[in-house]
Design an enzyme around this catalytic site. Structure first.
Site, mmCIF file in Angstrom:
data_model
loop_
_atom_site.group_PDB
_atom_site.id
_atom_site.type_symbol
_atom_site.label_atom_id
_atom_site.label_comp_id
_atom_site.label_asym_id
_atom_site.label_seq_id
_atom_site.Cartn_x
_atom_site.Cartn_y
_atom_site.Cartn_z
ATOM 1 N N CYS A 4 11.928 0.663 -7.066
ATOM 2 C CA CYS A 4 11.160 0.582 -6.961
ATOM 3 C C CYS A 4 10.757 -0.466 -7.776
ATOM 4 O O CYS A 4 11.076 -1.024 -8.816
ATOM 5 C CB CYS A 4 9.806 1.377 -7.987
ATOM 6 S SG CYS A 4 8.103 0.824 -7.845
ATOM 7 N N CYS A 7 8.664 -0.706 -11.306
ATOM 8 C CA CYS A 7 9.563 -0.038 -12.263
ATOM 9 C C CYS A 7 10.636 -0.392 -12.465
ATOM 10 O O CYS A 7 10.202 -0.684 -14.084
ATOM 11 C CB CYS A 7 9.526 1.296 -11.752
ATOM 12 S SG CYS A 7 8.960 2.647 -11.195
ATOM 13 N N ASP A 30 1.135 -12.758 -10.337
ATOM 14 C CA ASP A 30 2.054 -12.160 -9.484
ATOM 15 C C ASP A 30 2.846 -13.514 -8.808
ATOM 16 O O ASP A 30 2.478 -14.021 -9.010
ATOM 17 C CB ASP A 30 0.989 -11.775 -8.084
ATOM 18 C CG ASP A 30 1.454 -11.488 -6.668
ATOM 19 O OD1 ASP A 30 0.806 -10.499 -6.597
ATOM 20 O OD2 ASP A 30 2.591 -12.396 -5.939
ATOM 21 N N ASN A 87 -4.791 -2.031 -2.906
ATOM 22 C CA ASN A 87 -4.759 -1.685 -1.383
ATOM 23 C C ASN A 87 -3.454 -0.849 -1.303
ATOM 24 O O ASN A 87 -2.882 -0.530 -1.815
ATOM 25 C CB ASN A 87 -3.603 -3.349 -0.414
ATOM 26 C CG ASN A 87 -3.592 -4.481 -0.589
ATOM 27 O OD1 ASN A 87 -4.968 -4.404 -0.386
ATOM 28 N ND2 ASN A 87 -3.405 -5.246 -0.878
ATOM 29 N N GLY A 93 -2.627 -3.337 4.093
ATOM 30 C CA GLY A 93 -1.534 -4.435 3.537
ATOM 31 C C GLY A 93 -0.482 -4.116 2.503
ATOM 32 O O GLY A 93 0.041 -4.908 1.949
ATOM 33 N N HIS A 100 -1.154 -0.795 -7.573
ATOM 34 C CA HIS A 100 -0.651 -2.040 -8.125
ATOM 35 C C HIS A 100 -2.412 -2.302 -8.410
ATOM 36 O O HIS A 100 -3.171 -2.374 -7.081
ATOM 37 C CB HIS A 100 0.440 -3.027 -7.867
ATOM 38 C CG HIS A 100 0.150 -2.956 -6.786
ATOM 39 N ND1 HIS A 100 0.856 -2.370 -5.953
ATOM 40 C CD2 HIS A 100 -0.123 -4.222 -5.395
ATOM 41 C CE1 HIS A 100 1.070 -2.771 -4.796
ATOM 42 N NE2 HIS A 100 0.282 -4.104 -4.837
ATOM 43 N N HIS A 102 -4.557 -5.680 -7.665
ATOM 44 C CA HIS A 102 -4.665 -7.014 -7.836
ATOM 45 C C HIS A 102 -6.280 -8.005 -8.290
ATOM 46 O O HIS A 102 -6.957 -7.464 -8.459
ATOM 47 C CB HIS A 102 -4.969 -8.066 -6.601
ATOM 48 C CG HIS A 102 -3.779 -7.695 -5.636
ATOM 49 N ND1 HIS A 102 -2.842 -8.084 -5.186
ATOM 50 C CD2 HIS A 102 -3.842 -6.349 -4.469
ATOM 51 C CE1 HIS A 102 -1.978 -7.886 -4.407
ATOM 52 N NE2 HIS A 102 -2.444 -6.557 -4.375
HETATM 53 P P1 5GP Z 1 0.992 -4.953 -2.010
HETATM 54 O O1 5GP Z 1 0.286 -5.938 -0.665
HETATM 55 O O2 5GP Z 1 1.238 -4.312 -1.720
HETATM 56 O O3 5GP Z 1 -0.929 -5.091 -2.271
HETATM 57 O O4 5GP Z 1 0.808 -6.244 -2.851
HETATM 58 C C1 5GP Z 1 2.446 -6.696 -3.589
HETATM 59 C C2 5GP Z 1 2.145 -7.945 -5.064
HETATM 60 O O5 5GP Z 1 3.397 -7.817 -5.006
HETATM 61 C C3 5GP Z 1 2.161 -9.177 -4.035
HETATM 62 O O6 5GP Z 1 1.186 -9.870 -4.252
HETATM 63 C C4 5GP Z 1 3.694 -10.356 -3.554
HETATM 64 O O7 5GP Z 1 3.468 -11.194 -3.833
HETATM 65 C C5 5GP Z 1 3.474 -8.994 -5.952
HETATM 66 N N1 5GP Z 1 5.710 -9.707 -5.730
HETATM 67 C C6 5GP Z 1 5.793 -8.737 -4.888
HETATM 68 N N2 5GP Z 1 7.674 -8.773 -5.576
HETATM 69 C C7 5GP Z 1 6.709 -9.335 -6.563
HETATM 70 C C8 5GP Z 1 7.943 -9.712 -8.307
HETATM 71 O O8 5GP Z 1 8.663 -8.952 -8.010
HETATM 72 N N3 5GP Z 1 6.929 -9.340 -8.746
HETATM 73 C C9 5GP Z 1 6.230 -10.186 -8.391
HETATM 74 N N4 5GP Z 1 5.590 -11.017 -10.019
HETATM 75 N N5 5GP Z 1 5.394 -9.957 -7.933
HETATM 76 C C10 5GP Z 1 5.391 -9.612 -6.586
HETATM 77 ZN ZN ZN Z 2 7.754 2.257 -9.245
#
Ligand code: 5GP
Ligand code: ZN
Length: 116
Positions: A4, A7, A30, A87, A93, A100, A102
């Site tokens: 993950c 994590c 992000d 989400n 999405g 998490h 946003h």
């Molecule tokens: P989800 O679509 O799952 O709600 O959003 C996942 C978010 O995690 C996305 O906005 C994506 O840009 C962000 N994200 C994915 N990988 C990483 C990472 O390695 N570091 C950071 N800081 N954000 C990430």
């Molecule tokens: Zn995790």
């Protein structure tokens, strides 16, 4: 969860630009911002989404909301406004399966709704 990415961020195995941290919660920018200010606020404990939250997790989810209030003040957007959203699952999405929230701010945000 060894595979993950969030994590790994919690453990410091992957870099992140942190804006907030306490014993239970961490928040970091992000990597692909969808707004001028785009922070992710996560519980340090791994669970995939709101669907997997159990009774012992509601306190940390409250801590996430408290962190959002503090981040808004520290980043100077408490008055101008911000959005906190999670989400859950495919239709929302969700890509990263570690709960998490946003935190979006810094401009007038698009209305919530259905994708075109
Ligand atoms: P989800 O679509 O799952 O709600 O959003 C996942 C978010 O995690 C996305 O906005 C994506 O840009 C962000 N994200 C994915 N990988 C990483 C990472 O390695 N570091 C950071 N800081 N954000 C990430
Ligand atoms: Zn995790």
């Amino acid at each position: 969860m060894s595979d993950c990415i969030f994590c790994k961020i919690v453990e410091g195995e992957l870099p992140s630009k942190k804006v907030y941290e306490d014993n239970e919660v961490v928040a970091f920018y992000d990597i692909e911002p969808a707004a001028p200010i785009h922070v992710l606020i996560i519980p340090k404990k791994h669970f995939a989404s709101l669907n997997e939250a159990t009774d012992e997790d509601w306190a940390v989810i409250g801590q996430v909301q408290k962190a959002a209030q503090q981040i808004a003040q520290e980043l100077g957007v408490a008055e101008s406004g911000y959005r906190v959203v999670t989400n859950c699952g495919a239709n929302a999405g969700q890509i990263v399966h570690h709960l998490h929230y946003h935190f979006l701010a810094g401009a007038k945000l698009a209305p919530l709704g259905v994708a075109n």
